[in-house]
Structures are given as structure tokens and as C-alpha cells.
Design an enzyme around this catalytic site. Structure first.
Site, mmCIF file in Angstrom:
data_model
loop_
_atom_site.group_PDB
_atom_site.id
_atom_site.type_symbol
_atom_site.label_atom_id
_atom_site.label_comp_id
_atom_site.label_asym_id
_atom_site.label_seq_id
_atom_site.Cartn_x
_atom_site.Cartn_y
_atom_site.Cartn_z
ATOM 1 N N SER A 102 47.666 34.288 48.299
ATOM 2 C CA SER A 102 48.758 34.246 49.275
ATOM 3 C C SER A 102 48.336 34.730 50.673
ATOM 4 C CB SER A 102 49.981 35.015 48.760
ATOM 5 O OG SER A 102 49.623 36.292 48.272
ATOM 6 N N GLY A 146 53.184 48.559 47.222
ATOM 7 C CA GLY A 146 54.005 47.450 47.717
ATOM 8 C C GLY A 146 55.501 47.728 47.659
ATOM 9 N N ASP A 166 55.289 39.906 44.715
ATOM 10 C CA ASP A 166 54.596 39.170 43.647
ATOM 11 C C ASP A 166 53.846 40.166 42.748
ATOM 12 O OD1 ASP A 166 53.326 37.202 42.175
ATOM 13 O OD2 ASP A 166 51.857 36.730 43.735
HETATM 14 C C1 LIG Z 1 50.053 38.731 41.012
HETATM 15 S S1 LIG Z 1 48.810 39.540 41.895
HETATM 16 C C2 LIG Z 1 49.055 39.009 43.533
HETATM 17 C C3 LIG Z 1 48.712 37.588 43.829
HETATM 18 C C4 LIG Z 1 48.903 37.182 45.259
HETATM 19 N N1 LIG Z 1 50.228 37.548 45.771
HETATM 20 C C5 LIG Z 1 48.697 35.691 45.435
HETATM 21 O O1 LIG Z 1 49.681 34.923 45.366
HETATM 22 O O2 LIG Z 1 47.557 35.287 45.671
HETATM 23 C C6 LIG Z 1 49.399 41.191 41.985
HETATM 24 C C7 LIG Z 1 48.481 42.151 42.752
HETATM 25 O O3 LIG Z 1 49.215 43.355 42.984
HETATM 26 C C8 LIG Z 1 48.320 44.452 42.906
HETATM 27 N N2 LIG Z 1 49.169 45.634 42.666
HETATM 28 C C9 LIG Z 1 49.575 46.166 41.488
HETATM 29 N N3 LIG Z 1 50.458 47.169 41.692
HETATM 30 C C10 LIG Z 1 50.634 47.254 43.048
HETATM 31 C C11 LIG Z 1 51.460 48.059 43.885
HETATM 32 N N4 LIG Z 1 52.279 48.987 43.360
HETATM 33 N N5 LIG Z 1 51.415 47.857 45.213
HETATM 34 C C12 LIG Z 1 50.595 46.914 45.749
HETATM 35 N N6 LIG Z 1 49.790 46.134 45.007
HETATM 36 C C13 LIG Z 1 49.815 46.284 43.669
HETATM 37 C C14 LIG Z 1 47.374 44.068 41.793
HETATM 38 O O4 LIG Z 1 46.162 44.773 41.915
HETATM 39 C C15 LIG Z 1 47.226 42.566 42.028
HETATM 40 O O5 LIG Z 1 46.118 42.305 42.853
#
Ligand SMILES: C[S@@+](CC[C@H](N)C(=O)[O-])C[C@H]1O[C@@H](n2cnc3c(N)ncnc32)[C@H](O)[C@@H]1O
Length: 283
Positions: A102, A146, A166
Site C-alpha cells: 500500500s 497504528g 489494514d
Molecule cells: C496486513 S499487513 C499490511 C499490508 C499493507 N497495508 C499493504 O496493503 O501492503 C499488516 C502490517 O502491520 C504491521 N503491524 C502489526 N501491528 C501493528 C501496529 N500495532 N501498528 C502498526 N503496524 C503494525 C505488521 O508488521 C504488518 O507489516
């Protein structure tokens, strides 16, 4: 925390999510005024489809891979062109060796005046993201959680733009958390376009999420869901959905056209099934 998006990059769910993201940014880009993107769970930004993780699952082959050499109607190609451009930009030699996450889809479509905030809590993934957007003065990569970023950075000073929520869906209670985050973000920023992604696996959890968001009474909330087959298999990822608050007025119709054309290519039964509709009647 062991979720690694590299296993899933470029799968059917990524493709639909990123086409929606690209359509919204193309719409926001029609006005000169700057916009802001807040991507709360940003991931690595760039994925090597020949890498160990992507090769192990091969999920991208039935996602982005299934759309590479198909001739879609011209109207559909025009709608997915911004997404195709983002994919082509990370494959300068042609073909499909890499897939953009993304952040790189957003960076491809954003203009010089726009600003991009990416949150990623996993250090190694964040470093990869930093490298993927290196030299892009519009982008900031933050180690911020996030969920907390929604409170810290909304509303943005630009007063227009998009939030993508996400999360990895690897902990219990994630649907409730997502609903609360969406409702809270809307309270802070009524006019923002808010996009939340979710897996369709535990259908009761999906229904409860939809009810919770609907009860909040947020006007103009669109649901876009896609099932990989007409018959769902219990306890397996059978589809994916997005809830979009304040979508561009064109999005529902655009995504109907897009999913009707690309759905059969992504589906496991050659058909798939999509649902696009308002959670609350439009005011
Ligand atoms: C589903 S992936 C994201 C994919 C990305 N949005 C895309 O569409 O290419 C979720 C990501 O959130 C990260 N993550 C997990 N918990 C998080 C948090 N509390 N805050 C921010 N990032 C987090 C993970 O390490 C992972 O890389």
C-alpha cells in the site's frame, strides 16, 4: 507477533484492496489541493515475488499473477490503470518480479503537494519500508502503533485525504478493535475517507463487525466484499472485505464494474461472488 505480509503480498485480497486504494487516490488527485494518506499498518512497501515467503505460499499467482496477461474490457482497464501503473513501476524490466504494498501504491499516485504517513511497528519490516520510500520527501515512516496514530494524527492539517487501517488479524478481538478504530477516526475527522480491511473467514465475526459499524450510524459507509467461491468453506479464508467511509461517489459503481470483470480470474470456482452496498442509506 509473527505476521509477515510477504507470504500474502499480491494475493486476491491485496489486489482488490490496492485497486480500491488507487481509485480513491485517483479521485482525490482530481483537485489540486494537497491530501494526506495515513497508512496505519503499512508493511514493507515492496515485496519480492521470487523471495522465499512469496514462493512458499504462491498466493500471488492466483492474485496479481492471474491478472497479468488477461485482456479485460477497455472500461475496466481504464479503472484499474492506476493500480497497474503502481505494479509496473516496481517492475521496470517488465514482467512481474515484485509487488508494491500500500505505501508504494500511494507513493506512485500522490503528487508533490501530498503527504504520506506510514506506521509500522516491526523494526525489520519498517527498515525495508524506509528503503522502499527512500528519497521521497513526501513520505514519513514512523514506528508508531497504528491504532494510536489514529488519535495522534487525525485530522490532518490538509483536511482531505485517506486513512487505511489494514491490521494483521492475528490476535483475538481484532474485528471489535477495527470497528472502534473506524468509529473513533470518523469522530475525529468527519470528512476523511476511511478504509478498513478485514478477512472473511469467521462469518459471525464479520457480521458482528458490520453490525457494530452500522449501529454507529456513520453516514456514507460502503461495504465491498469478495468471496473466492460461491460456496464458502468454513474456517478457511474464503474472501475479504473493505469498509469505506466517505467513498468518492463514483467508487461503488466503479468497483461493481471492476469486480464483475476481475472476479472470475481471482476466484477458485471461476466465478466468485461480490457484494457492494451501503451500510447505512445515503443521506
Ligand atoms: C496486513 S499487513 C499490511 C499490508 C499493507 N497495508 C499493504 O496493503 O501492503 C499488516 C502490517 O502491520 C504491521 N503491524 C502489526 N501491528 C501493528 C501496529 N500495532 N501498528 C502498526 N503496524 C503494525 C505488521 O508488521 C504488518 O507489516
Amino acid at each position: 507477533m509473527n505476521y509477515r505480509h510477504a507470504f500474502h503480498a499480491g494475493n486476491f485480497a491485496d489486489v482488490i484492496k490496492h485497486i480500491v486504494l488507487a481509485r480513491i487516490l485517483a479521485y482525490l488527485g482530481r483537485k489540486d489541493a494537497a491530501y494526506r494518506v495515513l497508512d496505519t499498518h503499512a508493511g514493507a512497501g515492496l515485496y519480492d515475488l521470487g523471495g522465499e515467503e512469496a514462493q512458499r505460499t504462491g498466493e500471488w499467482e492466483s492474485g496479481v499473477g492471474a491478472l497479468m496477461d488477461v485482456a479485460l474490457p477497455a472500461e475496466v482497464e481504464a479503472l484499474i490503470a492506476p493500480w497497474r501503473e503502481a505494479v509496473a513501476a516496481v517492475n521496470p524490466g517488465g514482467g512481474l518480479a515484485h509487488y508494491p504494498g500500500s505505501p508504494l501504491v500511494a507513493a506512485r499516485l500522490a503528487r508533490p503537494q501530498d503527504r504520506l504517513l506510514f506506521c509500522e511497528t516491526v523494526a525489520g519490516v519498517r527498515e525495508a519500508l524506509g528503503a522502499a520510500v527512500k528519497g521521497d520527501g513526501r513520505a514519513k515512516v514512523l514506528p508508531t502503533d497504528g491504532w494510536q496514530a489514529l488519535a495522534a494524527y487525525l485530522p490532518p492539517k490538509e483536511r482531505r485525504g485517506l486513512v487505511l487501517i489494514d491490521p494483521p488479524f492475528e490476535e483475538g478481538g481484532e474485528f471489535h478493535r477495527l470497528a472502534e478504530a473506524l468509529i473513533g477516526a470518523h469522530r475525529r475527522w468527519e470528512g476523511g475517507v476511511l478504509v478498513a480491511w478485514y478477512p472473511i473467514k469467521d462469518i459471525r465475526a464479520v457480521d458482528a463487525f458490520r453490525r457494530e459499524v452500522t449501529r454507529a450510524g456513520i453516514p456514507k459507509t460502503l461495504r465491498i466484499e469478495f468471496d473466492l467461491a460461491e460456496t464458502r468453506q468454513a474456517d478457511r479464508l474464503s474472501g475479504a472485505g473493505l469498509v469505506v467511509v466517505n467513498p468518492p461517489f463514483t467508487l461503488a459503481e466503479e468497483m461493481r464494474t471492476v469486480l464483475q470483470a476481475i472476479g472470475p480470474h481471482l476466484a477458485t470456482d471461476g466465478r466468485g461472488r461480490s457484494r457492494i452496498g451501503w451500510l447505512m442509506p445515503e443521506r
